[in-house]
Design a protein around this motif. Sequence first.
Motif, PDB file in Angstrom:
ATOM      1  N   ALA A   5      11.132  13.812  37.512  1.00 27.35           N
ATOM      2  CA  ALA A   5      12.186  12.955  38.059  1.00 27.35           C
ATOM      3  C   ALA A   5      13.273  12.673  37.022  1.00 27.35           C
ATOM      4  N   LEU A   6      12.857  12.309  35.819  1.00 27.45           N
ATOM      5  CA  LEU A   6      13.848  12.015  34.773  1.00 27.45           C
ATOM      6  C   LEU A   6      14.723  13.225  34.473  1.00 27.45           C
ATOM      7  N   ASN A   7      14.096  14.373  34.345  1.00 28.98           N
ATOM      8  CA  ASN A   7      14.847  15.551  33.927  1.00 28.98           C
ATOM      9  C   ASN A   7      15.668  16.180  35.047  1.00 28.98           C
ATOM     10  N   VAL A   8      15.277  15.989  36.299  1.00 34.08           N
ATOM     11  CA  VAL A   8      16.150  16.416  37.400  1.00 34.08           C
ATOM     12  C   VAL A   8      17.416  15.564  37.370  1.00 34.08           C
ATOM     13  N   ASN A   9      17.264  14.266  37.148  1.00 27.20           N
ATOM     14  CA  ASN A   9      18.446  13.408  37.036  1.00 27.20           C
ATOM     15  C   ASN A   9      19.302  13.814  35.855  1.00 27.20           C
ATOM     16  N   ARG A  10      18.701  14.201  34.760  1.00 32.22           N
ATOM     17  CA  ARG A  10      19.461  14.599  33.574  1.00 32.22           C
ATOM     18  C   ARG A  10      20.158  15.943  33.758  1.00 32.22           C
ATOM     19  N   GLN A  11      19.685  16.754  34.707  1.00 34.45           N
ATOM     20  CA  GLN A  11      20.395  17.988  35.047  1.00 34.45           C
ATOM     21  C   GLN A  11      21.721  17.643  35.724  1.00 34.45           C
ATOM     22  N   TRP A  12      21.724  16.528  36.447  1.00 29.97           N
ATOM     23  CA  TRP A  12      22.921  16.085  37.167  1.00 29.97           C
ATOM     24  C   TRP A  12      23.900  15.395  36.227  1.00 29.97           C
ATOM     25  N   LYS A  13      23.401  14.404  35.469  1.00 26.55           N
ATOM     26  CA  LYS A  13      24.268  13.628  34.579  1.00 26.55           C
ATOM     27  C   LYS A  13      23.430  13.113  33.414  1.00 26.55           C
ATOM     28  N   ASP A  14      23.937  13.256  32.198  1.00 23.08           N
ATOM     29  CA  ASP A  14      23.169  12.790  31.035  1.00 23.08           C
ATOM     30  C   ASP A  14      23.092  11.265  31.022  1.00 23.08           C
ATOM     31  N   ASP A  15      22.097  10.728  30.324  1.00 27.03           N
ATOM     32  CA  ASP A  15      21.853   9.282  30.291  1.00 27.03           C
ATOM     33  C   ASP A  15      23.041   8.500  29.752  1.00 27.03           C
ATOM     34  N   LYS A  16      23.658   9.006  28.702  1.00 27.86           N
ATOM     35  CA  LYS A  16      24.774   8.293  28.072  1.00 27.86           C
ATOM     36  C   LYS A  16      25.923   8.102  29.066  1.00 27.86           C
ATOM     37  N   THR A  17      26.239   9.138  29.805  1.00 24.39           N
ATOM     38  CA  THR A  17      27.314   9.046  30.797  1.00 24.39           C
ATOM     39  C   THR A  17      26.944   8.081  31.910  1.00 24.39           C
ATOM     40  N   TRP A  18      25.708   8.198  32.430  1.00 26.92           N
ATOM     41  CA  TRP A  18      25.287   7.332  33.533  1.00 26.92           C
ATOM     42  C   TRP A  18      25.325   5.864  33.122  1.00 26.92           C
ATOM     43  N   PHE A  19      24.732   5.549  31.963  1.00 25.55           N
ATOM     44  CA  PHE A  19      24.703   4.154  31.513  1.00 25.55           C
ATOM     45  C   PHE A  19      26.100   3.632  31.195  1.00 25.55           C
ATOM     46  N   GLY A  20      26.959   4.475  30.670  1.00 24.69           N
ATOM     47  CA  GLY A  20      28.337   4.067  30.405  1.00 24.69           C
ATOM     48  C   GLY A  20      29.081   3.723  31.689  1.00 24.69           C
ATOM     49  N   GLU A  21      28.927   4.573  32.700  1.00 26.45           N
ATOM     50  CA  GLU A  21      29.567   4.299  33.987  1.00 26.45           C
ATOM     51  C   GLU A  21      28.995   3.042  34.631  1.00 26.45           C
ATOM     52  N   TYR A  22      27.667   2.884  34.542  1.00 26.99           N
ATOM     53  CA  TYR A  22      27.024   1.705  35.123  1.00 26.99           C
ATOM     54  C   TYR A  22      27.512   0.435  34.434  1.00 26.99           C
ATOM     55  N   ALA A  23      27.483   0.422  33.117  1.00 28.06           N
ATOM     56  CA  ALA A  23      27.886  -0.775  32.366  1.00 28.06           C
ATOM     57  C   ALA A  23      29.340  -1.128  32.625  1.00 28.06           C
ATOM     58  N   GLY A  24      30.202  -0.129  32.629  1.00 23.72           N
ATOM     59  CA  GLY A  24      31.617  -0.385  32.881  1.00 23.72           C
ATOM     60  C   GLY A  24      31.852  -0.995  34.254  1.00 23.72           C
ATOM     61  N   ALA A  25      31.208  -0.445  35.267  1.00 21.18           N
ATOM     62  CA  ALA A  25      31.367  -0.963  36.628  1.00 21.18           C
ATOM     63  C   ALA A  25      30.748  -2.351  36.766  1.00 21.18           C
ATOM     64  N   TYR A  26      29.626  -2.578  36.090  1.00 20.59           N
ATOM     65  CA  TYR A  26      28.967  -3.884  36.156  1.00 20.59           C
ATOM     66  C   TYR A  26      29.863  -4.964  35.549  1.00 20.59           C
ATOM     67  N   VAL A  27      30.402  -4.682  34.380  1.00 21.59           N
ATOM     68  CA  VAL A  27      31.270  -5.645  33.701  1.00 21.59           C
ATOM     69  C   VAL A  27      32.522  -5.916  34.541  1.00 21.59           C
ATOM     70  N   GLN A  28      33.135  -4.867  35.058  1.00 21.21           N
ATOM     71  CA  GLN A  28      34.328  -5.046  35.882  1.00 21.21           C
ATOM     72  C   GLN A  28      34.030  -5.889  37.122  1.00 21.21           C
ATOM     73  N   SER A  29      32.877  -5.670  37.735  1.00 20.86           N
ATOM     74  CA  SER A  29      32.506  -6.432  38.931  1.00 20.86           C
ATOM     75  C   SER A  29      32.285  -7.899  38.606  1.00 20.86           C
TER      76      SER A  29
END
Length: 95
Positions: A5-29
């Motif tokens: 499960a972890l590595n299928v997700n990492r095939q789609w988007k690396d962790d650094k990018t995902w967490f960066g997008e999540y944090a940015g959207a969370y803070v903005q919200s």
Amino acid sequence: MTFTALNVNRQWKDDKTWFGEYAGAYVQSTLGGATPAQAHATARGVADTGRFLPGTPEFKAAFNKVIADPDVLTGSRLQDNSRIWHSDANYNLKN
């Protein structure tokens, strides 16, 4: 299953990018007045955009790549390199 499960997700988007997008959207919200639950839902929606969905060709390709790779950092194939060596000896010390 976890590594798959972890590595299928990492095939789609690396962790650094995902967490960066999540944090940015969370803070903005939250700065926009959203509650933590609302900010989380919004951030997940932003970070999860484009995620491979089970059954799609992209998901199947990523899944097949991951289950064929024995490196737990990028795959999930179990490669058993163990060996069993057994010996037995008996000696009668009575005589």
